[in-house]
Design a protein around this motif. Structure first.
Motif, mmCIF file in Angstrom:
data_model
loop_
_atom_site.group_PDB
_atom_site.id
_atom_site.type_symbol
_atom_site.label_atom_id
_atom_site.label_comp_id
_atom_site.label_asym_id
_atom_site.label_seq_id
_atom_site.Cartn_x
_atom_site.Cartn_y
_atom_site.Cartn_z
ATOM 1 N N ARG A 128 0.849 -1.181 0.000
ATOM 2 C CA ARG A 128 0.000 0.000 0.000
ATOM 3 C C ARG A 128 0.882 1.227 0.000
ATOM 4 O O ARG A 128 1.984 1.215 0.537
ATOM 5 C CB ARG A 128 -0.872 0.054 1.244
ATOM 6 C CG ARG A 128 -1.815 -1.070 1.357
ATOM 7 C CD ARG A 128 -2.679 -0.852 2.561
ATOM 8 N NE ARG A 128 -3.324 -2.112 2.886
ATOM 9 C CZ ARG A 128 -3.815 -2.406 4.033
ATOM 10 N NH1 ARG A 128 -3.745 -1.560 5.024
ATOM 11 N NH2 ARG A 128 -4.407 -3.554 4.249
ATOM 12 N N ASP A 129 0.418 2.302 -0.549
ATOM 13 C CA ASP A 129 1.148 3.565 -0.544
ATOM 14 C C ASP A 129 0.834 4.278 0.764
ATOM 15 O O ASP A 129 -0.271 4.794 0.963
ATOM 16 C CB ASP A 129 0.730 4.418 -1.744
ATOM 17 C CG ASP A 129 1.669 5.584 -1.939
ATOM 18 O OD1 ASP A 129 2.663 5.681 -1.168
ATOM 19 O OD2 ASP A 129 1.455 6.383 -2.840
ATOM 20 N N ILE A 130 1.775 4.280 1.696
ATOM 21 C CA ILE A 130 1.556 4.786 3.045
ATOM 22 C C ILE A 130 1.356 6.300 3.034
ATOM 23 O O ILE A 130 0.540 6.822 3.799
ATOM 24 C CB ILE A 130 2.735 4.378 3.954
ATOM 25 C CG1 ILE A 130 2.774 2.865 4.060
ATOM 26 C CG2 ILE A 130 2.622 5.011 5.327
ATOM 27 C CD1 ILE A 130 3.936 2.323 4.816
ATOM 28 N N GLN A 131 2.034 7.022 2.149
ATOM 29 C CA GLN A 131 1.867 8.475 2.108
ATOM 30 C C GLN A 131 0.445 8.856 1.691
ATOM 31 O O GLN A 131 -0.124 9.829 2.182
ATOM 32 C CB GLN A 131 2.874 9.093 1.144
ATOM 33 C CG GLN A 131 4.298 9.015 1.658
ATOM 34 C CD GLN A 131 5.267 9.626 0.677
ATOM 35 O OE1 GLN A 131 4.938 9.928 -0.451
ATOM 36 N NE2 GLN A 131 6.480 9.827 1.162
ATOM 37 N N LEU A 132 -0.116 8.102 0.785
ATOM 38 C CA LEU A 132 -1.476 8.391 0.357
ATOM 39 C C LEU A 132 -2.500 8.030 1.447
ATOM 40 O O LEU A 132 -3.467 8.721 1.659
ATOM 41 C CB LEU A 132 -1.787 7.626 -0.932
ATOM 42 C CG LEU A 132 -3.086 7.984 -1.628
ATOM 43 C CD1 LEU A 132 -3.081 9.431 -2.079
ATOM 44 C CD2 LEU A 132 -3.327 7.072 -2.806
ATOM 45 N N LEU A 133 -2.222 6.952 2.154
ATOM 46 C CA LEU A 133 -3.125 6.538 3.219
ATOM 47 C C LEU A 133 -3.126 7.558 4.352
ATOM 48 O O LEU A 133 -4.180 7.839 4.958
ATOM 49 C CB LEU A 133 -2.728 5.160 3.771
ATOM 50 C CG LEU A 133 -3.034 3.981 2.870
ATOM 51 C CD1 LEU A 133 -2.467 2.716 3.487
ATOM 52 C CD2 LEU A 133 -4.530 3.835 2.672
ATOM 53 N N ASP A 134 -1.966 8.094 4.690
ATOM 54 C CA ASP A 134 -1.855 9.051 5.786
ATOM 55 C C ASP A 134 -2.041 10.488 5.319
ATOM 56 O O ASP A 134 -1.968 11.406 6.138
ATOM 57 C CB ASP A 134 -0.498 8.919 6.493
ATOM 58 C CG ASP A 134 -0.342 7.589 7.203
ATOM 59 O OD1 ASP A 134 -1.365 6.976 7.545
ATOM 60 O OD2 ASP A 134 0.827 7.184 7.420
ATOM 61 N N GLN A 135 -2.297 10.710 4.093
ATOM 62 C CA GLN A 135 -2.533 12.035 3.502
ATOM 63 C C GLN A 135 -1.334 12.963 3.745
ATOM 64 O O GLN A 135 -1.483 14.098 4.138
ATOM 65 C CB GLN A 135 -3.815 12.651 4.089
ATOM 66 C CG GLN A 135 -5.073 11.879 3.830
ATOM 67 C CD GLN A 135 -5.647 12.145 2.450
ATOM 68 O OE1 GLN A 135 -5.573 13.260 1.956
ATOM 69 N NE2 GLN A 135 -6.188 11.110 1.807
#
Length: 139
Positions: A128-135
């Protein structure tokens, strides 16, 4: 460059030693003011202008009227010291030689780089793309 310089210096020192120990002579024959013959290592040949007179006893006397011989002798150095029998070093000299050899051998060692164990492995795949998940975005 340093190896070439040291080889040139060694050859130059060998020639200096050779030229300082060799003996030679230069013979010159002048007829009047004109140089007729020059010779290395022996007497110069004459020009044939010698006058020979016969005495009543039958012996010949040679007179030189206009000719002259000049002999230049260069003596070489003959009192050289043989160092093969006097190569005993004092303890201080021995320590200096050992220290010089050790430092000259270790001074020019190549710098060895460390190999890291993680260089051979590839990074793990992202699920998963962690930066996108955490905004979290870089602006």
């Amino acid at each position: 460059m340093q190896k070439i310089f040291s080889k040139i210096l060694a050859v130059l020192m060998a020639f200096v030693l050779l030229l300082s120990t060799i003996s030679f002579s230069v013979g010159m024959h002048y007829c009047g003011d004109i140089l007729v013959d020059v010779s290395l290592f022996k007497e110069a040949a004459t020009c044939g202008m010698e006058l020979r007179e016969m005495t009543p006893e039958g012996s010949s006397i040679t007179k030189m009227n206009c000719c002259k011989d000049i002999q230049i002798v260069v003596e070489g150095q003959e009192n050289l010291k043989d160092t093969s029998s006097t190569n005993i070093l004092t303890p201080v000299q021995t320590y200096m030689v050992i220290g010089f050899v050790y430092t000259s051998l270790t001074k020019f060692d190549e710098v060895k780089t460390k190999r890291h164990s993680f260089e051979e492995y590839s990074p793990p795949l992202l699920i998963r793309d962690i930066q996108l998940l955490d905004q979290i975005f870089l602006i």
